[in-house]
Design an enzyme around this catalytic site. Structure first.
Site, PDB file in Angstrom:
ATOM      1  N   GLY A  82       0.831  -1.194   0.000  1.00 41.06           N
ATOM      2  CA  GLY A  82       0.000   0.000   0.000  1.00 41.06           C
ATOM      3  C   GLY A  82       0.866   1.245   0.000  1.00 41.06           C
ATOM      4  O   GLY A  82       2.049   1.199  -0.325  1.00 41.06           O
ATOM      5  N   CYS A  83       0.296   2.336   0.389  1.00 44.33           N
ATOM      6  CA  CYS A  83       1.007   3.612   0.433  1.00 44.33           C
ATOM      7  C   CYS A  83       2.274   3.491   1.275  1.00 44.33           C
ATOM      8  O   CYS A  83       2.246   2.961   2.385  1.00 44.33           O
ATOM      9  CB  CYS A  83       0.086   4.669   1.018  1.00 44.33           C
ATOM     10  SG  CYS A  83       0.856   6.280   1.240  1.00 44.33           S
ATOM     11  N   PHE A  84       3.374   3.989   0.747  1.00 42.69           N
ATOM     12  CA  PHE A  84       4.640   3.830   1.469  1.00 42.69           C
ATOM     13  C   PHE A  84       4.725   4.643   2.748  1.00 42.69           C
ATOM     14  O   PHE A  84       5.533   4.358   3.615  1.00 42.69           O
ATOM     15  CB  PHE A  84       5.861   4.078   0.587  1.00 42.69           C
ATOM     16  CG  PHE A  84       5.805   5.215  -0.412  1.00 42.69           C
ATOM     17  CD1 PHE A  84       5.190   6.426  -0.153  1.00 42.69           C
ATOM     18  CD2 PHE A  84       6.422   5.054  -1.641  1.00 42.69           C
ATOM     19  CE1 PHE A  84       5.185   7.454  -1.071  1.00 42.69           C
ATOM     20  CE2 PHE A  84       6.428   6.085  -2.578  1.00 42.69           C
ATOM     21  CZ  PHE A  84       5.804   7.286  -2.287  1.00 42.69           C
TER      22      PHE A  84
ATOM     23  N   HIS B 253      -2.364   1.906   7.341  1.00 47.31           N
ATOM     24  CA  HIS B 253      -1.604   0.877   8.049  1.00 47.31           C
ATOM     25  C   HIS B 253      -1.827   0.973   9.550  1.00 47.31           C
ATOM     26  O   HIS B 253      -1.997   2.057  10.094  1.00 47.31           O
ATOM     27  CB  HIS B 253      -0.111   1.014   7.738  1.00 47.31           C
ATOM     28  CG  HIS B 253       0.211   0.756   6.313  1.00 47.31           C
ATOM     29  ND1 HIS B 253       0.135   1.730   5.355  1.00 47.31           N
ATOM     30  CD2 HIS B 253       0.574  -0.376   5.680  1.00 47.31           C
ATOM     31  CE1 HIS B 253       0.443   1.205   4.180  1.00 47.31           C
ATOM     32  NE2 HIS B 253       0.722  -0.073   4.353  1.00 47.31           N
TER      33      HIS B 253
END
Length: 165
Positions: free
Chosen positions: A13-15, A156
């Site tokens: 997903g998004c870092f 996250h």
């Protein structure tokens, strides 16, 4: 690399969120947000098709192991959603492990089996295991994003305790 440090590469997903949680792990000495897994040279945030938003993790193998990093990786994102984490959709947000050796690939395969057998997720793991080629560091404003922007967007969280217990 200093002190025999090693590197590992993960996408989930998004870092931003991945970096924010992974950096805090024992033995992790540095993280960089970036792009890997695609064919475009010098990708940018606006133009990185084929690449995943990924994280380069520099770690001290005297303090942690690749297996421990895999364990945490599978605790902090949903590995059962193909090309998606939260509201982020597309191949850029795929769950992937970019292995650098036959040994890393085997450890990742073994860990996927552990996660699937745990029954913690409703579906099977769709995390891809891809050979590492090249990592491109993301733009500076993406580095340490959630430190620079407290309360910024992340999909996250620590969903589960260790799979190794």
């Amino acid at each position: 690399m200093e002190n025999n440090y090693k590197k590992a590469y993960f996408a989930g997903g998004c870092f931003w969120g991945l970096e924010d949680l992974m950096r805090k792990q024992n033995g992790v000495v540095d993280t960089e947000a970036g792009y890997t897994g695609g064919s475009r040279e010098n990708p940018t945030y606006e133009n990185h098709e084929g690449h995943a938003e990924a994280l380069e993790v520099v770690y001290d193998p005297a303090l942690t192991s690749y297996k421990n990093l895999l364990d945490f990786f599978f605790q902090i994102h949903n590995p059962t959603t193909k090309n998606r984490q939260g509201n982020d959709i597309g191949t850029s947000y795929r769950s992937a492990i970019f292995y650098q050796s036959v040994e890393e690939k085997k450890e990742a395969e073994d860990f996927v089996k552990i996660v699937n057998e745990s029954g913690r997720w409703k579906g099977p793991v769709v995390t891809t295991l891809e050979p590492f080629t090249k990592f491109y560091k993301a733009e500076e404003y993406h580095q340490d994003y959630l430190i620079k922007n407290p309360g910024g967007y992340t999909c996250h969280a620590i969903y589960f305790d260790s799979y190794l217990k």
